[in-house]
Design an enzyme around this catalytic site. Structure first.
Site, PDB file in Angstrom:
ATOM      1  N   TYR A  99      39.033  31.855 -25.942  1.00 57.35           N
ATOM      2  CA  TYR A  99      39.127  31.039 -27.154  1.00 57.35           C
ATOM      3  C   TYR A  99      39.835  29.715 -26.898  1.00 57.35           C
ATOM      4  O   TYR A  99      39.542  28.712 -27.563  1.00 57.35           O
ATOM      5  CB  TYR A  99      39.807  31.833 -28.272  1.00 57.35           C
ATOM      6  CG  TYR A  99      38.903  32.920 -28.807  1.00 57.35           C
ATOM      7  CD1 TYR A  99      37.736  32.589 -29.490  1.00 57.35           C
ATOM      8  CD2 TYR A  99      39.178  34.259 -28.595  1.00 57.35           C
ATOM      9  CE1 TYR A  99      36.873  33.571 -29.958  1.00 57.35           C
ATOM     10  CE2 TYR A  99      38.331  35.247 -29.063  1.00 57.35           C
ATOM     11  CZ  TYR A  99      37.181  34.893 -29.738  1.00 57.35           C
ATOM     12  OH  TYR A  99      36.319  35.866 -30.189  1.00 57.35           O
TER      13      TYR A  99
ATOM     14  N   HIS B 260      36.439  36.462 -38.694  1.00 55.34           N
ATOM     15  CA  HIS B 260      36.641  37.908 -38.574  1.00 55.34           C
ATOM     16  C   HIS B 260      36.099  38.456 -37.261  1.00 55.34           C
ATOM     17  O   HIS B 260      36.703  39.333 -36.642  1.00 55.34           O
ATOM     18  CB  HIS B 260      35.932  38.637 -39.719  1.00 55.34           C
ATOM     19  CG  HIS B 260      36.550  38.425 -41.046  1.00 55.34           C
ATOM     20  ND1 HIS B 260      37.539  39.233 -41.555  1.00 55.34           N
ATOM     21  CD2 HIS B 260      36.330  37.471 -41.988  1.00 55.34           C
ATOM     22  CE1 HIS B 260      37.891  38.800 -42.752  1.00 55.34           C
ATOM     23  NE2 HIS B 260      37.163  37.728 -43.039  1.00 55.34           N
TER      24      HIS B 260
ATOM     25  N   LEU C 221      39.814  40.434 -47.577  1.00 55.94           N
ATOM     26  CA  LEU C 221      39.691  39.546 -48.735  1.00 55.94           C
ATOM     27  C   LEU C 221      39.097  38.196 -48.367  1.00 55.94           C
ATOM     28  O   LEU C 221      39.279  37.693 -47.263  1.00 55.94           O
ATOM     29  CB  LEU C 221      41.060  39.328 -49.386  1.00 55.94           C
ATOM     30  CG  LEU C 221      41.734  40.564 -49.962  1.00 55.94           C
ATOM     31  CD1 LEU C 221      43.072  40.185 -50.588  1.00 55.94           C
ATOM     32  CD2 LEU C 221      40.827  41.261 -50.976  1.00 55.94           C
TER      33      LEU C 221
ATOM     34  N   LEU D 216      33.366  37.584 -33.797  1.00 57.18           N
ATOM     35  CA  LEU D 216      32.328  36.964 -32.957  1.00 57.18           C
ATOM     36  C   LEU D 216      31.863  38.061 -32.027  1.00 57.18           C
ATOM     37  O   LEU D 216      32.680  38.686 -31.352  1.00 57.18           O
ATOM     38  CB  LEU D 216      32.904  35.802 -32.140  1.00 57.18           C
ATOM     39  CG  LEU D 216      32.120  35.391 -30.885  1.00 57.18           C
ATOM     40  CD1 LEU D 216      30.757  34.801 -31.252  1.00 57.18           C
ATOM     41  CD2 LEU D 216      32.917  34.384 -30.062  1.00 57.18           C
TER      42      LEU D 216
ATOM     43  N   SER E  88      35.499  34.078 -43.474  1.00 60.96           N
ATOM     44  CA  SER E  88      35.771  33.967 -44.909  1.00 60.96           C
ATOM     45  C   SER E  88      36.941  33.013 -45.067  1.00 60.96           C
ATOM     46  O   SER E  88      37.520  32.563 -44.076  1.00 60.96           O
ATOM     47  CB  SER E  88      36.082  35.338 -45.531  1.00 60.96           C
ATOM     48  OG  SER E  88      37.289  35.850 -45.001  1.00 60.96           O
TER      49      SER E  88
HETATM   50  C1  LIG Z   1      33.685  38.386 -26.087  1.00 64.25           C
HETATM   51  C2  LIG Z   1      32.267  37.860 -26.243  1.00 64.25           C
HETATM   52  C3  LIG Z   1      32.076  37.392 -27.680  1.00 64.25           C
HETATM   53  C4  LIG Z   1      32.030  36.691 -25.309  1.00 64.25           C
HETATM   54  O1  LIG Z   1      30.685  36.231 -25.447  1.00 64.25           O
HETATM   55  P1  LIG Z   1      29.807  35.942 -24.138  1.00 64.25           P
HETATM   56  O2  LIG Z   1      28.542  35.325 -24.580  1.00 64.25           O
HETATM   57  O3  LIG Z   1      29.684  37.175 -23.345  1.00 64.25           O
HETATM   58  O4  LIG Z   1      30.761  34.916 -23.391  1.00 64.25           O
HETATM   59  P2  LIG Z   1      30.334  33.599 -22.590  1.00 64.25           P
HETATM   60  O5  LIG Z   1      29.184  33.913 -21.699  1.00 64.25           O
HETATM   61  O6  LIG Z   1      30.192  32.455 -23.527  1.00 64.25           O
HETATM   62  O7  LIG Z   1      31.638  33.362 -21.761  1.00 64.25           O
HETATM   63  C5  LIG Z   1      31.980  34.249 -20.750  1.00 64.25           C
HETATM   64  C6  LIG Z   1      33.478  34.210 -20.644  1.00 64.25           C
HETATM   65  O8  LIG Z   1      34.059  34.914 -21.733  1.00 64.25           O
HETATM   66  C7  LIG Z   1      35.231  35.572 -21.284  1.00 64.25           C
HETATM   67  N1  LIG Z   1      35.035  36.989 -21.522  1.00 64.25           N
HETATM   68  C8  LIG Z   1      33.960  37.600 -22.038  1.00 64.25           C
HETATM   69  N2  LIG Z   1      34.175  38.925 -22.128  1.00 64.25           N
HETATM   70  C9  LIG Z   1      35.395  39.131 -21.650  1.00 64.25           C
HETATM   71  C10 LIG Z   1      36.197  40.283 -21.490  1.00 64.25           C
HETATM   72  N3  LIG Z   1      35.761  41.500 -21.827  1.00 64.25           N
HETATM   73  N4  LIG Z   1      37.416  40.137 -20.959  1.00 64.25           N
HETATM   74  C11 LIG Z   1      37.886  38.938 -20.611  1.00 64.25           C
HETATM   75  N5  LIG Z   1      37.179  37.798 -20.728  1.00 64.25           N
HETATM   76  C12 LIG Z   1      35.954  37.914 -21.253  1.00 64.25           C
HETATM   77  C13 LIG Z   1      35.371  35.269 -19.830  1.00 64.25           C
HETATM   78  O9  LIG Z   1      36.215  34.146 -19.722  1.00 64.25           O
HETATM   79  C14 LIG Z   1      33.979  34.890 -19.418  1.00 64.25           C
HETATM   80  O10 LIG Z   1      33.940  33.984 -18.349  1.00 64.25           O
HETATM   81  P3  LIG Z   1      34.008  34.522 -16.845  1.00 64.25           P
HETATM   82  O11 LIG Z   1      32.966  35.571 -16.754  1.00 64.25           O
HETATM   83  O12 LIG Z   1      33.740  33.321 -16.035  1.00 64.25           O
HETATM   84  O13 LIG Z   1      35.381  35.050 -16.689  1.00 64.25           O
HETATM   85  C15 LIG Z   1      31.214  38.931 -25.895  1.00 64.25           C
HETATM   86  O14 LIG Z   1      31.400  39.325 -24.574  1.00 64.25           O
HETATM   87  C16 LIG Z   1      31.226  40.144 -26.792  1.00 64.25           C
HETATM   88  O15 LIG Z   1      30.642  40.134 -27.860  1.00 64.25           O
HETATM   89  N6  LIG Z   1      31.848  41.222 -26.332  1.00 64.25           N
HETATM   90  C17 LIG Z   1      31.823  42.457 -27.085  1.00 64.25           C
HETATM   91  C18 LIG Z   1      32.878  42.444 -28.061  1.00 64.25           C
HETATM   92  C19 LIG Z   1      34.182  42.503 -27.352  1.00 64.25           C
HETATM   93  O16 LIG Z   1      34.352  43.114 -26.308  1.00 64.25           O
HETATM   94  N7  LIG Z   1      35.148  41.883 -27.954  1.00 64.25           N
HETATM   95  C20 LIG Z   1      36.463  42.010 -27.481  1.00 64.25           C
HETATM   96  C21 LIG Z   1      37.100  43.210 -28.073  1.00 64.25           C
HETATM   97  S1  LIG Z   1      38.710  42.823 -28.684  1.00 64.25           S
END
Ligand SMILES: CC(C)(COP(=O)(O)OP(=O)(O)OC[C@H]1O[C@@H](n2cnc3c(N)ncnc32)[C@H](O)[C@@H]1OP(=O)(O)O)[C@@H](O)C(=O)NCCC(=O)NCCS
Length: 216
Positions: free
Chosen positions: A177, A131, A120, A133, A106
């Site tokens: 990120y 917000h 908001l 991903l 947003s």
């Molecule tokens: C975080 C999230 C958006 C990443 O999306 P993804 O498609 O799994 O990530 P990608 O495959 O593009 O990238 C993988 C990288 O993300 C990072 N990553 C993903 N999950 C992670 C975790 N729990 N802790 C640390 N790094 C993480 C790592 O760098 C990883 O690379 P590596 O395995 O070589 O270390 C996804 O894992 C997700 O939706 N998780 C559930 C929500 C969540 O746990 N959010 C955090 C809570 S605050």
């Protein structure tokens, strides 16, 4: 300051129609092959979300956040709220019609995020507050989160009134990120119980050259 409940992930108004952006056009609009009647759902599709997608969004949030901490970045009513007010700032990844990953954003009008930013939408703001991903459990660690964020940031570059994107995340996701181009702003003033967050920003306007050459 303490948040009453939010657990940020970590993850409208005057925008052009999403379909005008080339990478978000429905697949059938981009395909060079003759178009017949489609009998199967597209294997992979990116599109903005609508309030009708809120349940699918929340199902992913439920697994990703609520089952872990009891909280989530956006509750169902808030998902509907933002997808009603600013659907153009959302992006969903669908595989054969099924939502597998999404971003909801947003607009915000301050330099830093405060509690108000969690609920908001400030239509005249120039900052996109990301917000949430989230990627469906069975599709994680396949690059989808990174790819979706990349596409989303590409899209934001085409919006002339967007200056930057901001998000807050737990420290362990800062490197994730950073690889997408975000920079650390510093500790967030928002906390959830013992949880603290890092605020990060992405300089959308700083990519003017790419905007000029991106076909926006
Ligand atoms: C975080 C999230 C958006 C990443 O999306 P993804 O498609 O799994 O990530 P990608 O495959 O593009 O990238 C993988 C990288 O993300 C990072 N990553 C993903 N999950 C992670 C975790 N729990 N802790 C640390 N790094 C993480 C790592 O760098 C990883 O690379 P590596 O395995 O070589 O270390 C996804 O894992 C997700 O939706 N998780 C559930 C929500 C969540 O746990 N959010 C955090 C809570 S605050």
């Amino acid at each position: 300051m303490s948040s009453k409940r939010k657990v940020p992930f970590s993850g409208s108004w005057r925008m052009p129609a999403l379909g005008t952006v080339h990478f978000m056009k429905p697949l059938h609009m981009r395909s060079p092959v003759p178009q017949g009647r489609r009998h199967t759902l597209p294997a992979s599709e990116f599109r903005s979300l609508s309030p009708e997608d809120a349940i699918s969004v929340f199902e992913i949030e439920r697994e990703a956040f609520i089952s872990v901490s009891g909280e989530c970045p956006l509750h169902l009513d808030e998902v509907r709220h933002f997808l009603t007010l600013c659907p153009e700032l959302s992006l969903g990844w669908f595989e054969e019609g099924r939502l597998v990953a999404f971003i909801i954003g947003s607009l915000w009008d301050q330099e830093r995020l405060s509690l108000d930013a969690l609920t908001l939408h400030r239509p005249h703001g120039s900052t996109v507050h990301v917000h949430v991903l989230a990627v469906h459990r069975t599709f994680r660690q396949q690059g989808k989160g990174s790819i979706l964020m990349w596409r989303y940031l590409q899209y934001l570059r085409c919006l002339p009134y967007v200056r930057r994107a901001v998000l807050m995340c737990e420290d362990f996701l800062v490197p994730f990120y950073q690889r997408s181009g975000f920079h650390v702003l510093g500790p967030s003033e928002i906390t959830v119980g013992p949880l603290t967050f890092t605020e990060m920003f992405y300089p959308v306007r700083g990519h003017a050259f790419m905007r000029r050459n991106s076909g926006c």
